[in-house]
Design a protein around this motif. Structure first.
Motif, PDB file in Angstrom:
ATOM      1  N   PRO A 102      83.227 -52.617   6.346  1.00 20.76           N
ATOM      2  CA  PRO A 102      84.043 -53.699   6.883  1.00 20.76           C
ATOM      3  C   PRO A 102      83.189 -54.974   6.923  1.00 20.76           C
ATOM      4  CG  PRO A 102      84.046 -51.799   8.372  1.00 20.76           C
ATOM      5  CD  PRO A 102      82.990 -51.560   7.344  1.00 20.76           C
ATOM      6  N   VAL A 103      83.834 -56.100   6.964  1.00 20.94           N
ATOM      7  CA  VAL A 103      83.111 -57.364   7.083  1.00 20.94           C
ATOM      8  C   VAL A 103      82.882 -57.622   8.580  1.00 20.94           C
ATOM      9  CG1 VAL A 103      83.176 -59.842   6.614  1.00 20.94           C
ATOM     10  CG2 VAL A 103      84.294 -58.243   5.041  1.00 20.94           C
ATOM     11  N   THR A 104      81.632 -57.899   8.933  1.00 22.50           N
ATOM     12  CA  THR A 104      81.332 -58.246  10.315  1.00 22.50           C
ATOM     13  C   THR A 104      81.261 -59.760  10.424  1.00 22.50           C
ATOM     14  OG1 THR A 104      80.054 -56.232  10.588  1.00 22.50           O
ATOM     15  CG2 THR A 104      79.665 -57.972  12.205  1.00 22.50           C
ATOM     16  N   ALA A 105      81.983 -60.306  11.360  1.00 19.30           N
ATOM     17  CA  ALA A 105      82.001 -61.757  11.542  1.00 19.30           C
ATOM     18  C   ALA A 105      81.457 -62.122  12.909  1.00 19.30           C
ATOM     19  CB  ALA A 105      83.430 -62.282  11.409  1.00 19.30           C
ATOM     20  N   VAL A 106      80.553 -63.099  12.931  1.00 23.08           N
ATOM     21  CA  VAL A 106      80.115 -63.707  14.193  1.00 23.08           C
ATOM     22  C   VAL A 106      80.418 -65.187  14.042  1.00 23.08           C
ATOM     23  CG1 VAL A 106      78.186 -64.127  15.759  1.00 23.08           C
ATOM     24  CG2 VAL A 106      78.288 -61.995  14.466  1.00 23.08           C
ATOM     25  N   LEU A 107      81.436 -65.627  14.741  1.00 23.97           N
ATOM     26  CA  LEU A 107      81.907 -67.002  14.564  1.00 23.97           C
ATOM     27  C   LEU A 107      81.774 -67.786  15.860  1.00 23.97           C
ATOM     28  CD1 LEU A 107      85.243 -66.376  12.600  1.00 23.97           C
ATOM     29  CD2 LEU A 107      82.986 -66.913  11.659  1.00 23.97           C
ATOM     30  N   TYR A 108      81.500 -69.068  15.665  1.00 29.02           N
ATOM     31  CA  TYR A 108      81.388 -69.980  16.792  1.00 29.02           C
ATOM     32  C   TYR A 108      82.456 -71.047  16.585  1.00 29.02           C
ATOM     33  CZ  TYR A 108      79.346 -73.656  19.684  1.00 29.02           C
ATOM     34  OH  TYR A 108      79.152 -74.643  20.611  1.00 29.02           O
ATOM     35  N   TYR A 109      83.210 -71.379  17.612  1.00 30.75           N
ATOM     36  CA  TYR A 109      84.196 -72.442  17.423  1.00 30.75           C
ATOM     37  C   TYR A 109      84.033 -73.542  18.461  1.00 30.75           C
ATOM     38  CZ  TYR A 109      86.966 -70.208  21.142  1.00 30.75           C
ATOM     39  OH  TYR A 109      87.383 -69.671  22.325  1.00 30.75           O
ATOM     40  N   GLU A 110      84.427 -74.717  18.035  1.00 37.45           N
ATOM     41  CA  GLU A 110      84.349 -75.866  18.925  1.00 37.45           C
ATOM     42  C   GLU A 110      85.615 -76.696  18.753  1.00 37.45           C
ATOM     43  OE1 GLU A 110      80.805 -78.198  18.466  1.00 37.45           O
ATOM     44  OE2 GLU A 110      81.363 -79.540  20.114  1.00 37.45           O
ATOM     45  N   ILE A 111      86.273 -76.986  19.855  1.00 36.19           N
ATOM     46  CA  ILE A 111      87.473 -77.809  19.799  1.00 36.19           C
ATOM     47  C   ILE A 111      87.034 -79.269  19.876  1.00 36.19           C
ATOM     48  CG2 ILE A 111      89.676 -78.332  20.909  1.00 36.19           C
ATOM     49  CD1 ILE A 111      89.551 -75.414  22.057  1.00 36.19           C
ATOM     50  N   LEU A 112      87.378 -80.018  18.831  1.00 37.06           N
ATOM     51  CA  LEU A 112      86.935 -81.406  18.719  1.00 37.06           C
ATOM     52  C   LEU A 112      88.053 -82.335  19.182  1.00 37.06           C
ATOM     53  CD1 LEU A 112      85.547 -81.016  15.084  1.00 37.06           C
ATOM     54  CD2 LEU A 112      84.239 -80.782  17.199  1.00 37.06           C
ATOM     55  N   ALA A 113      87.816 -83.632  19.018  1.00 38.52           N
ATOM     56  CA  ALA A 113      88.853 -84.610  19.338  1.00 38.52           C
ATOM     57  C   ALA A 113      90.090 -84.365  18.472  1.00 38.52           C
ATOM     58  CB  ALA A 113      88.304 -86.008  19.088  1.00 38.52           C
ATOM     59  N   ASP A 114      91.197 -84.946  18.796  1.00 41.64           N
ATOM     60  CA  ASP A 114      92.508 -84.783  18.141  1.00 41.64           C
ATOM     61  C   ASP A 114      92.839 -83.340  17.739  1.00 41.64           C
ATOM     62  OD1 ASP A 114      90.540 -85.320  16.314  1.00 41.64           O
ATOM     63  OD2 ASP A 114      91.670 -86.585  14.998  1.00 41.64           O
ATOM     64  N   ASP A 115      92.466 -82.405  18.621  1.00 41.14           N
ATOM     65  CA  ASP A 115      92.839 -80.989  18.458  1.00 41.14           C
ATOM     66  C   ASP A 115      92.328 -80.342  17.180  1.00 41.14           C
ATOM     67  OD1 ASP A 115      94.104 -80.895  20.902  1.00 41.14           O
ATOM     68  OD2 ASP A 115      96.041 -81.503  20.073  1.00 41.14           O
ATOM     69  N   LYS A 116      91.326 -80.948  16.542  1.00 41.98           N
ATOM     70  CA  LYS A 116      90.711 -80.268  15.407  1.00 41.98           C
ATOM     71  C   LYS A 116      89.749 -79.204  15.945  1.00 41.98           C
ATOM     72  CE  LYS A 116      91.064 -83.702  11.855  1.00 41.98           C
ATOM     73  NZ  LYS A 116      90.517 -84.250  10.624  1.00 41.98           N
ATOM     74  N   VAL A 117      89.637 -78.135  15.222  1.00 40.07           N
ATOM     75  CA  VAL A 117      88.747 -77.057  15.652  1.00 40.07           C
ATOM     76  C   VAL A 117      87.800 -76.710  14.507  1.00 40.07           C
ATOM     77  CG1 VAL A 117      88.611 -74.694  16.541  1.00 40.07           C
ATOM     78  CG2 VAL A 117      90.539 -76.159  17.178  1.00 40.07           C
ATOM     79  N   LYS A 120      94.382 -81.909   6.171  1.00 40.66           N
ATOM     80  CA  LYS A 120      94.183 -82.699   4.957  1.00 40.66           C
ATOM     81  C   LYS A 120      93.103 -82.027   4.116  1.00 40.66           C
ATOM     82  CE  LYS A 120      94.927 -87.214   7.163  1.00 40.66           C
ATOM     83  NZ  LYS A 120      94.517 -87.008   8.551  1.00 40.66           N
ATOM     84  N   ASP A 121      93.143 -82.267   2.836  1.00 35.24           N
ATOM     85  CA  ASP A 121      92.144 -81.759   1.898  1.00 35.24           C
ATOM     86  C   ASP A 121      91.850 -80.282   2.106  1.00 35.24           C
ATOM     87  OD1 ASP A 121      92.031 -84.394   0.998  1.00 35.24           O
ATOM     88  OD2 ASP A 121      90.513 -84.900   2.488  1.00 35.24           O
ATOM     89  N   GLU A 122      90.609 -79.998   2.498  1.00 27.20           N
ATOM     90  CA  GLU A 122      90.166 -78.602   2.606  1.00 27.20           C
ATOM     91  C   GLU A 122      90.454 -77.989   3.979  1.00 27.20           C
ATOM     92  OE1 GLU A 122      87.621 -77.325  -0.310  1.00 27.20           O
ATOM     93  OE2 GLU A 122      89.383 -78.482  -0.860  1.00 27.20           O
ATOM     94  N   GLU A 123      91.120 -78.718   4.843  1.00 27.91           N
ATOM     95  CA  GLU A 123      91.337 -78.190   6.193  1.00 27.91           C
ATOM     96  C   GLU A 123      92.429 -77.112   6.215  1.00 27.91           C
ATOM     97  OE1 GLU A 123      90.266 -82.340   8.559  1.00 27.91           O
ATOM     98  OE2 GLU A 123      92.358 -81.745   8.345  1.00 27.91           O
ATOM     99  N   TYR A 124      92.330 -76.242   7.212  1.00 28.12           N
ATOM    100  CA  TYR A 124      93.358 -75.234   7.436  1.00 28.12           C
ATOM    101  C   TYR A 124      94.287 -75.735   8.529  1.00 28.12           C
ATOM    102  CZ  TYR A 124      90.275 -72.131   4.868  1.00 28.12           C
ATOM    103  OH  TYR A 124      89.495 -71.573   3.901  1.00 28.12           O
ATOM    104  N   GLY A 125      95.535 -75.349   8.429  1.00 28.06           N
ATOM    105  CA  GLY A 125      96.482 -75.761   9.451  1.00 28.06           C
ATOM    106  C   GLY A 125      96.625 -74.706  10.542  1.00 28.06           C
ATOM    107  N   TYR A 126      97.121 -75.123  11.685  1.00 27.01           N
ATOM    108  CA  TYR A 126      97.524 -74.157  12.708  1.00 27.01           C
ATOM    109  C   TYR A 126      98.653 -74.770  13.510  1.00 27.01           C
ATOM    110  CZ  TYR A 126      94.951 -76.593  16.503  1.00 27.01           C
ATOM    111  OH  TYR A 126      94.492 -77.497  17.434  1.00 27.01           O
ATOM    112  N   CYS A 127      99.399 -73.931  14.205  1.00 28.66           N
ATOM    113  CA  CYS A 127     100.482 -74.469  15.013  1.00 28.66           C
ATOM    114  C   CYS A 127     100.673 -73.621  16.261  1.00 28.66           C
ATOM    115  CB  CYS A 127     101.778 -74.556  14.200  1.00 28.66           C
ATOM    116  SG  CYS A 127     102.233 -73.016  13.442  1.00 28.66           S
ATOM    117  N   ASN A 128     101.457 -74.130  17.187  1.00 27.19           N
ATOM    118  CA  ASN A 128     101.717 -73.467  18.473  1.00 27.19           C
ATOM    119  C   ASN A 128     100.440 -73.187  19.260  1.00 27.19           C
ATOM    120  OD1 ASN A 128     104.477 -73.428  17.872  1.00 27.19           O
ATOM    121  ND2 ASN A 128     104.264 -71.504  16.763  1.00 27.19           N
ATOM    122  N   GLY A 129      99.391 -73.973  19.005  1.00 27.82           N
ATOM    123  CA  GLY A 129      98.173 -73.824  19.786  1.00 27.82           C
ATOM    124  C   GLY A 129      97.370 -72.573  19.476  1.00 27.82           C
ATOM    125  N   LEU A 130      97.706 -71.896  18.393  1.00 25.39           N
ATOM    126  CA  LEU A 130      97.015 -70.648  18.058  1.00 25.39           C
ATOM    127  C   LEU A 130      96.453 -70.712  16.640  1.00 25.39           C
ATOM    128  CD1 LEU A 130      99.334 -67.743  19.269  1.00 25.39           C
ATOM    129  CD2 LEU A 130      97.030 -68.266  20.097  1.00 25.39           C
TER     130      LEU A 130
END
Ligand SMILES: [Zn+2]
Length: 133
Positions: free
Chosen positions: A41-56, A94-104
């Motif tokens: 299986p692929v093991t993922a260790v991810l870090y996230y940060e919520i930036l201005a204008d709801d970008k993550v 935009k461009d290479e970004e991924y979208g999300y909706c409903n806050g998830l």
């Protein structure tokens, strides 16, 4: 299981960063090397940060191994892969970004792309790998 990032809830709790650790099965179909399979299986260790204008921003490391026959001499071969993944999620992507909706945030497309980028074009056994250096 791939967890989701609950952006709405995190903002409500004023918690703007977090770490996720999980593993998941990547699709074998992503792999394009003959006689080779994703051996773990692929093991993922991810870090996230919520930036201005709801970008993550999501960054982290994916590790997994490939197993099969050497692309050059057909001896058995195994390779451990560690890949630094990074992506930006946005409400209006935009461009290479991924979208999300409903806050998830659903990470699956990002993970699929990252595994695809992480895959080498061939698998070499240790002696062939030494020769090609
Ligand atoms: Zn070889």
């Amino acid at each position: 299981m791939v967890p989701r990032i609950d952006v709405k809830n995190s903002i409500a709790r004023k918690s703007f960063t977090g770490t996720l650790e999980f593993s998941f099965r990547a699709e074998q179909g992503l792999l394009d090397i003959p006689y080779t399979e994703l051996a773990s299986p692929v093991t993922a260790v991810l870090y996230y940060e919520i930036l201005a204008d709801d970008k993550v921003e999501v960054t982290g490391t994916l590790t997994f191994s490939l197993k099969g026959l050497c692309s050059r001499c057909l001896e058995e071969a195994e390779e451990k892969i560690a890949y630094e993944a990074e992506g930006i999620f946005s409400l209006s992507p935009k461009d290479e970004e991924y979208g999300y909706c409903n806050g998830l945030i659903d990470l699956r497309e990002f993970l699929r792309d990252s595994v695809l980028f992480a895959l080498p074009s061939r698998l070499l056994c240790s002696s062939c790998a030494e020769e090609s250096e």
